[in-house]
Design a protein around this motif. Sequence first.
Motif, PDB file in Angstrom:
ATOM      1  N   LYS A   1      47.972  38.552  53.241  1.00  0.00           N
ATOM      2  CA  LYS A   1      48.559  38.792  54.566  1.00  0.00           C
ATOM      3  C   LYS A   1      47.931  37.896  55.620  1.00  0.00           C
ATOM      4  O   LYS A   1      48.591  37.425  56.522  1.00  0.00           O
TER       5      LYS A   1
ATOM      6  N   THR B   1      44.991  44.095  44.012  1.00  0.00           N
ATOM      7  CA  THR B   1      43.933  44.882  44.643  1.00  0.00           C
ATOM      8  C   THR B   1      44.108  44.864  46.160  1.00  0.00           C
ATOM      9  O   THR B   1      44.771  43.989  46.711  1.00  0.00           O
ATOM     10  N   GLU B   2      43.503  45.829  46.825  1.00  0.00           N
ATOM     11  CA  GLU B   2      43.611  45.921  48.284  1.00  0.00           C
ATOM     12  C   GLU B   2      43.055  44.667  48.955  1.00  0.00           C
ATOM     13  O   GLU B   2      43.615  44.180  49.934  1.00  0.00           O
ATOM     14  N   ARG B   3      41.958  44.159  48.449  1.00  0.00           N
ATOM     15  CA  ARG B   3      41.338  42.965  49.022  1.00  0.00           C
ATOM     16  C   ARG B   3      42.268  41.759  48.912  1.00  0.00           C
ATOM     17  O   ARG B   3      42.407  40.975  49.844  1.00  0.00           O
TER      18      ARG B   3
ATOM     19  N   THR C   1      46.550  43.956  36.417  1.00  0.00           N
ATOM     20  CA  THR C   1      46.154  43.888  37.806  1.00  0.00           C
ATOM     21  C   THR C   1      45.893  42.438  38.213  1.00  0.00           C
ATOM     22  O   THR C   1      45.520  41.616  37.388  1.00  0.00           O
TER      23      THR C   1
ATOM     24  N   VAL D   1      45.600  41.801  48.607  1.00  0.00           N
ATOM     25  CA  VAL D   1      46.751  42.020  49.489  1.00  0.00           C
ATOM     26  C   VAL D   1      46.385  41.653  50.918  1.00  0.00           C
ATOM     27  O   VAL D   1      47.153  40.994  51.623  1.00  0.00           O
ATOM     28  N   ASP D   2      45.198  42.038  51.355  1.00  0.00           N
ATOM     29  CA  ASP D   2      44.730  41.707  52.694  1.00  0.00           C
ATOM     30  C   ASP D   2      44.580  40.187  52.871  1.00  0.00           C
ATOM     31  O   ASP D   2      44.977  39.630  53.890  1.00  0.00           O
TER      32      ASP D   2
ATOM     33  N   ARG E   1      43.516  40.358  40.645  1.00  0.00           N
ATOM     34  CA  ARG E   1      42.274  40.619  41.351  1.00  0.00           C
ATOM     35  C   ARG E   1      41.435  39.361  41.492  1.00  0.00           C
ATOM     36  O   ARG E   1      41.779  38.301  40.968  1.00  0.00           O
TER      37      ARG E   1
ATOM     38  N   LYS F   1      49.715  45.291  39.627  1.00  0.00           N
ATOM     39  CA  LYS F   1      49.260  45.776  40.923  1.00  0.00           C
ATOM     40  C   LYS F   1      48.189  44.828  41.449  1.00  0.00           C
ATOM     41  O   LYS F   1      47.284  44.446  40.723  1.00  0.00           O
TER      42      LYS F   1
END
Length: 81
Positions: free
Chosen positions: A76, A68-70, A3, A72-73, A5, A66
Amino acid sequence: MVTIRLSRGGANKRPFYHVVVADRRRAVKGQIIERVGYYNPLAGATEPKLLVQRDRIDYWLSKGAKATERLVDLLKRHPAA
């Protein structure tokens, strides 16, 4: 599974995060595979908030890692990092 992160560092009330590639089963501050950048939410106007090695992140994502969502945000919101 690998991951990508954020790993927190810094002093109390002064957060600083390293963007790391690590095994998901390891502790957040545990052993890492590679450090690929940093995120400084308290950066001044002349300092970058997010600095990452995009080629290394793309490499690890191509290998099945993968993010983490944080993270990826953040990627972006800061496309030029």
